[in-house]
Design a protein around this motif. Structure first.
Motif, short mmCIF file in Angstrom:
data_model
loop_
_atom_site.label_atom_id
_atom_site.label_comp_id
_atom_site.label_asym_id
_atom_site.label_seq_id
_atom_site.Cartn_x
_atom_site.Cartn_y
_atom_site.Cartn_z
N VAL A 5 0.82 -1.20 0.00
CA VAL A 5 0.00 0.00 0.00
C VAL A 5 0.86 1.26 0.00
O VAL A 5 0.51 2.26 -0.63
CB VAL A 5 -0.96 -0.02 1.22
N ASP A 6 2.01 1.20 0.67
CA ASP A 6 2.87 2.38 0.75
C ASP A 6 3.49 2.73 -0.60
O ASP A 6 3.94 3.86 -0.78
CB ASP A 6 3.96 2.17 1.80
N THR A 7 3.54 1.82 -1.53
CA THR A 7 4.02 2.15 -2.87
C THR A 7 2.86 2.37 -3.83
O THR A 7 2.97 3.18 -4.74
CB THR A 7 4.91 1.03 -3.46
N LEU A 8 1.75 1.69 -3.60
CA LEU A 8 0.60 1.83 -4.49
C LEU A 8 -0.02 3.21 -4.39
O LEU A 8 -0.30 3.85 -5.40
CB LEU A 8 -0.45 0.76 -4.18
N ALA A 9 -0.26 3.70 -3.20
CA ALA A 9 -0.96 4.98 -3.02
C ALA A 9 -0.23 6.14 -3.69
O ALA A 9 -0.85 6.88 -4.46
CB ALA A 9 -1.21 5.24 -1.54
N PRO A 10 1.07 6.34 -3.45
CA PRO A 10 1.74 7.45 -4.13
C PRO A 10 1.80 7.28 -5.66
O PRO A 10 1.68 8.25 -6.40
CB PRO A 10 3.15 7.46 -3.55
N ALA A 11 1.98 6.04 -6.11
CA ALA A 11 2.02 5.79 -7.55
C ALA A 11 0.66 6.08 -8.19
O ALA A 11 0.58 6.69 -9.27
CB ALA A 11 2.43 4.36 -7.83
N GLU A 43 -6.30 13.22 -5.27
CA GLU A 43 -6.35 12.74 -3.88
C GLU A 43 -7.64 11.98 -3.63
O GLU A 43 -7.64 10.94 -2.96
CB GLU A 43 -6.23 13.91 -2.92
N LEU A 44 -8.74 12.48 -4.18
CA LEU A 44 -10.03 11.82 -3.99
C LEU A 44 -10.07 10.45 -4.64
O LEU A 44 -10.54 9.48 -4.03
CB LEU A 44 -11.15 12.71 -4.54
N VAL A 45 -9.53 10.33 -5.85
CA VAL A 45 -9.47 9.03 -6.53
C VAL A 45 -8.60 8.06 -5.74
O VAL A 45 -8.95 6.89 -5.55
CB VAL A 45 -8.94 9.19 -7.97
N THR A 46 -7.47 8.55 -5.22
CA THR A 46 -6.58 7.70 -4.44
C THR A 46 -7.26 7.22 -3.17
O THR A 46 -7.20 6.03 -2.82
CB THR A 46 -5.28 8.45 -4.10
N LEU A 47 -7.92 8.13 -2.46
CA LEU A 47 -8.63 7.74 -1.23
C LEU A 47 -9.73 6.72 -1.51
O LEU A 47 -9.88 5.74 -0.78
CB LEU A 47 -9.24 8.97 -0.56
N ALA A 48 -10.52 6.96 -2.55
CA ALA A 48 -11.60 6.03 -2.87
C ALA A 48 -11.06 4.66 -3.23
O ALA A 48 -11.62 3.63 -2.81
CB ALA A 48 -12.42 6.60 -4.03
N THR A 49 -9.98 4.61 -3.97
CA THR A 49 -9.38 3.33 -4.35
C THR A 49 -8.83 2.61 -3.12
O THR A 49 -9.03 1.40 -2.96
CB THR A 49 -8.27 3.54 -5.38
N MET A 50 -8.15 3.33 -2.26
CA MET A 50 -7.57 2.71 -1.07
C MET A 50 -8.67 2.21 -0.12
O MET A 50 -8.51 1.17 0.51
CB MET A 50 -6.66 3.70 -0.33
N GLN A 51 -9.78 2.94 -0.03
CA GLN A 51 -10.88 2.48 0.83
C GLN A 51 -11.56 1.25 0.26
O GLN A 51 -12.10 0.44 1.01
CB GLN A 51 -11.90 3.59 1.02
N THR A 66 -1.13 3.58 7.07
CA THR A 66 -0.12 4.63 7.15
C THR A 66 -0.20 5.57 5.96
O THR A 66 0.20 6.72 6.05
CB THR A 66 1.29 4.03 7.23
N TRP A 67 -0.74 5.10 4.84
CA TRP A 67 -0.87 5.92 3.65
C TRP A 67 -1.86 7.05 3.84
O TRP A 67 -1.81 8.05 3.15
CB TRP A 67 -1.30 5.07 2.46
N SER A 68 -2.81 6.93 4.77
CA SER A 68 -3.88 7.92 4.89
C SER A 68 -3.55 9.07 5.81
O SER A 68 -4.32 10.01 5.91
CB SER A 68 -5.16 7.24 5.35
N ALA A 69 -2.42 9.06 6.48
CA ALA A 69 -2.08 10.12 7.44
C ALA A 69 -2.09 11.51 6.81
O ALA A 69 -2.68 12.44 7.37
CB ALA A 69 -0.76 9.82 8.11
N PRO A 70 -1.47 11.73 5.63
CA PRO A 70 -1.52 13.08 5.06
C PRO A 70 -2.93 13.52 4.70
O PRO A 70 -3.27 14.68 4.84
CB PRO A 70 -0.66 12.97 3.80
N PHE A 71 -3.78 12.58 4.27
CA PHE A 71 -5.13 12.93 3.91
C PHE A 71 -5.97 13.22 5.15
O PHE A 71 -6.80 14.11 5.14
CB PHE A 71 -5.78 11.80 3.09
N ARG A 72 -5.76 12.46 6.23
CA ARG A 72 -6.47 12.74 7.47
C ARG A 72 -6.07 14.10 8.03
O ARG A 72 -6.90 14.80 8.59
CB ARG A 72 -6.21 11.64 8.50
#
Length: 80
Positions: A5-11, A43-51, A66-72
């Motif tokens: 997840v830590d590489t997927l979210a930023p990519a 950011e919204l697309v990334t959050l929706a995908t991660m959720q 851990t990927w969601s800390a900046p968004f929170r």
């Protein structure tokens, strides 16, 4: 290459952001005056995908978010 997840979210964020800059017609229309969005479209697309992804580590008691800390931090009202 690691697949976590830590590489997927930023990519995913970078790819989406670059795509929306290259093809601005894919982004939603916004009025020139009004409420300024707190999250970008990427950011919204990334959050929706991660959720939507299953959190196997989260169900075992470990925190896999851990990927969601900046968004929170950017949008505290969305925190659980």
């Amino acid at each position: 290459m690691t697949y976590d997840v830590d590489t997927l979210a930023p990519a995913l964020y970078a790819t989406t952001d670059d795509m929306l800059k290259e093809y601005p017609d894919l982004a939603r229309w916004r009025p020139p005056v009004g409420i300024t969005p707190r999250l970008s479209d990427a950011e919204l697309v990334t959050l929706a995908t991660m959720q939507a992804m299953p959190a196997t580590a989260a169900s075992s008691g470990a925190c896999a978010c851990t990927w969601s800390a900046p968004f929170r931090a950017a949008c505290p009202s969305s925190s659980p």
